[in-house]
Every structure is written in C-alpha cells, then in structure tokens.
Design an enzyme around this catalytic site. Sequence first.
Site, PDB file in Angstrom:
ATOM      1  N   ASP A  69       0.874  -1.163   0.000  1.00  0.00           N
ATOM      2  CA  ASP A  69       0.000   0.000   0.000  1.00  0.00           C
ATOM      3  C   ASP A  69       0.908   1.209   0.000  1.00  0.00           C
ATOM      4  O   ASP A  69       1.972   1.202   0.635  1.00  0.00           O
ATOM      5  CB  ASP A  69      -0.952   0.012   1.199  1.00  0.00           C
ATOM      6  N   GLY A 150      -0.475   7.265 -11.305  1.00  0.00           N
ATOM      7  CA  GLY A 150      -0.864   7.890 -10.048  1.00  0.00           C
ATOM      8  C   GLY A 150      -0.462   9.354 -10.007  1.00  0.00           C
ATOM      9  O   GLY A 150      -0.731  10.117 -10.931  1.00  0.00           O
ATOM     10  N   HIS A 177       9.939   5.196  -3.670  1.00  0.00           N
ATOM     11  CA  HIS A 177       9.447   4.565  -2.456  1.00  0.00           C
ATOM     12  C   HIS A 177       9.225   3.075  -2.665  1.00  0.00           C
ATOM     13  O   HIS A 177       9.638   2.255  -1.857  1.00  0.00           O
ATOM     14  CB  HIS A 177       8.140   5.252  -2.036  1.00  0.00           C
TER      15      HIS A 177
END
Length: 193
Positions: A69, A150, A177
């Site tokens: 996530d 995104g 990330h």
Amino acid sequence: MQDIVFATNNSHKLEEIRRIFGGKFRILSLKEIGCEDDIPETADTLEGNAIMKARYVKQHYGYDCFADDTGLMVNALDGAPGVYSARYAGPGHDSVANMSLLLKNLQGITDRRARFVTVIALILNGVETTFEGQVEGRILTEPHGADGFGYDPVFQPDESDMSFAEMSADAKNAISHRGRATEKLMAYLQTVD
C-alpha cells in the site's frame, strides 16, 4: 525460479515490481492465480492495508504472497491524502481526478513538501514481515511528463529536477518509495529458503 504472488490488480504496479525484481523470482498477479476479488483495504494505515491484502490472498487462495500500500503524504495538508491516496477524489481510483483535487487543495500554498511511502507486507512460510520505503520531494504546480502513474506527474523527488513521470522506469525505480521497499523485500527473500 521461485513463484511468489503480488497481491495487486494494478498493471502499472505489477510491471514496476517485475522490472525491479529483474527475473530473480517469478511474480504472479492476482489474475494469474484466478483471484478477481475486490480485496478490502479498510485499515487506517498503509501497513494495515498491506497486511490485510496479503492475509486475504493467503487465507482464500493458499499462496505465499506480498502486498503493498502506498500513500502520498503532503505536509501542508496534514499528511493527506495519505492512506486514501488512491481514493482521494472518490472511490473510482481516478488518477487524473486525484491529481486535480490535490493541486486545487494546494493552490496558493508555498510549502509543497511531500513524501511517498510504500509498505510491503510479505507472508512467507507462515511468517509475516513488512518493509517500508520512502522518498522525499515536493508537489509541482502542474503535471509534468507522460510516463509513470498515479501522482507521478506532480511529484518531484529531492534527488532529481524531474517529476517521476518524466523519468525512465529504471531511473524512477532506483530512487522511488516502491523501489526502496522492494529492494528490502528482495534482500530478505534471498536470506530465506
């Protein structure tokens, strides 16, 4: 080559993870194991959502797997959109609408510091482990670049003068990330049988 399931239906994430893994493991998608379920993501943390998804696949399909996530935390918005990043503008996971709302909410704000955080939860041989990756940066005033997905067109990492959407996939993965969390995951997988 060992098979491991990545608990996602997001083709962009799947492609990115397979590229980062570079063929060291065979990454199976949910579709490839016959899972077309809408897996719940109702936790209030990234770690909670990642663990929830991994446990769901293990319990319902029996596969060792990992799930992630990711959230974009914007300082001036008290960490929003955070855990709700994919649904910021509504339940439709509409990246363009999410970016538009983010830019609207940051109009006139000079502090545009932000960070992307990815948490990966792995279930392997009955053991749950989590890995986190972060990248610091800032939100641009308008989208730049056509690649990525995104919030990539509006996020510029500190290590670059380009948005994630302006970078090659390899350049982004080297500092992103998700790339950082995945490197930790791969290092762990190489230590277990």
